[in-house]
Motif scaffolding. Structure first.
Motif, PDB file in Angstrom:
ATOM      1  N   UNK A 153      38.767  37.824  48.668  1.00  0.00           N
ATOM      2  CA  UNK A 153      39.357  39.137  48.915  1.00  0.00           C
ATOM      3  C   UNK A 153      38.785  40.254  48.045  1.00  0.00           C
ATOM      4  N   UNK A 154      38.118  39.899  46.944  1.00  0.00           N
ATOM      5  CA  UNK A 154      37.563  40.936  46.069  1.00  0.00           C
ATOM      6  C   UNK A 154      36.080  40.757  45.812  1.00  0.00           C
ATOM      7  N   UNK A 155      35.500  39.686  46.360  1.00  0.00           N
ATOM      8  CA  UNK A 155      34.087  39.441  46.152  1.00  0.00           C
ATOM      9  C   UNK A 155      33.736  39.133  44.707  1.00  0.00           C
ATOM     10  N   UNK A 156      34.704  38.611  43.953  1.00  0.00           N
ATOM     11  CA  UNK A 156      34.515  38.365  42.531  1.00  0.00           C
ATOM     12  C   UNK A 156      33.873  36.998  42.323  1.00  0.00           C
ATOM     13  N   UNK A 157      32.743  36.983  41.611  1.00  0.00           N
ATOM     14  CA  UNK A 157      32.050  35.742  41.320  1.00  0.00           C
ATOM     15  C   UNK A 157      32.942  34.833  40.460  1.00  0.00           C
ATOM     16  N   UNK A 158      32.883  33.506  40.655  1.00  0.00           N
ATOM     17  CA  UNK A 158      33.703  32.612  39.843  1.00  0.00           C
ATOM     18  C   UNK A 158      33.516  32.782  38.340  1.00  0.00           C
TER      19      UNK A 158
END
Length: 298
Positions: free
Chosen positions: A65-70
């Motif tokens: 949902x936010x395109x945040x990398x792990x």
């Protein structure tokens, strides 16, 4: 055996050991928090595996949902699980922390049931995978290959474990945690608020679980069904490395990863858990304090 066959076997074993070290790096992050809580509070946190899964879900939904990398999601999951762990220990576990170990074991078992079934209800038991978070092209070192995703995740996991180790030994609060682990009564006489140390320690334990979960989510599919296996990994790595030692957890995690990988090569992947159990029993027979533990420490 022909020279080419012997060389091929050596390369295969070296590749398996390398893969085991990369896997063991992820195990180290899982075991570090578990070992810290066990060593300081004398609590076997059965909910540690479910906390790892929760960290994986934080990374999964942050990616979706936010395109945040792990790797970036670590900065979200770590503080969230730290806060949850701090509150759980301060207002619930603290009520039974002085009880016999069976009481705290059952208490954390109940916590695990609630957390795990809540995740199944909310997210279902379906496996979910983060795709494309890390580069897929492997690095080559001669005849050996290094999967970039596992390399990045393992380095980040070991880095988080070492950061925890240095925090415990370089910060004022960290030294208070170490003091409580070594001698609670003396620490109390020196003015240390043990209940706050316990809450902080439990929070750090869950924070490390969240970090491990984020990094695992980039490599393996996520499901609440994984929680029992993650707990098994944390427990075995903790015993192999030495109770209460973060560096011991790192050593135990790396050893467990190599043992499982070699076991899968020699006797089959389906017996990986059995091989790990045999390694655990051998360690208990020959060196019950673990690789880096102190003899006589309980």
């Amino acid at each position: 055996m022909a020279l080419s066959d012997r060389t091929g076997a050596i390369v295969q074993i070296a590749q398996v050991i390398l893969n085991g070290l990369l896997l063991g790096g992820l195990y180290a992050a899982m075991a570090a928090g578990f070992s810290l809580v066990w060593g300081v509070l004398n609590i076997i946190n059965i909910a540690q595996g479910s906390a790892v899964v929760l960290g994986s879900y934080v990374a999964f939904f942050a990616w979706r949902y936010a395109g945040l990398n792990p790797l970036a999601a670590v900065a979200l999951a770590g503080p969230l699980l730290f806060a949850a762990g701090w509150l759980l220990q301060r207002f619930l576990i603290q009520r039974v922390v002085a009880a016999p170990v069976l009481i705290t074991l059952v208490f954390t078992f109940g916590m695990d049931l609630i957390l795990n079934n809540s995740m199944i209800s909310l997210f279902t038991a379906d496996y979910r995978k983060i795709e494309g978070a890390f580069p897929t092209m492997p690095l080559t070192l001669g005849a050996l290959t290094l999967p970039v995703d596992r390399l990045l995740a393992a380095v980040a996991a070991i880095g988080a474990a070492f950061a925890l180790h240095f925090y415990l030994h370089k910060s004022r609060l960290g030294r208070a945690i170490v003091a409580v682990r070594m001698d609670r009564q003396t620490a109390e006489l020196m003015g240390v608020r043990v209940e706050i140390i316990y809450a902080t320690t439990f929070g750090l334990g869950l924070a490390m679980a969240g970090v491990a979960g984020c990094l695992l989510a980039a490599i393996f599919p996520t499901s609440p069904l994984n929680s029992a296996y993650y707990l098994h990994v944390a427990f075995v790595a903790c015993v192999l490395g030495g109770l209460g030692s973060v560096l011991g957890a790192v050593a135990g995690g790396l050893l467990l990863g190599v043992v499982e990988s070699l076991g899968a090569l020699l006797v089959g992947a389906e017996y990986g858990t059995t091989v790990a159990a045999v390694a655990l029993l051998l360690m208990l027979f020959t060196r019950p304090q673990g690789l880096l533990g102190r003899a006589g420490y309980e």
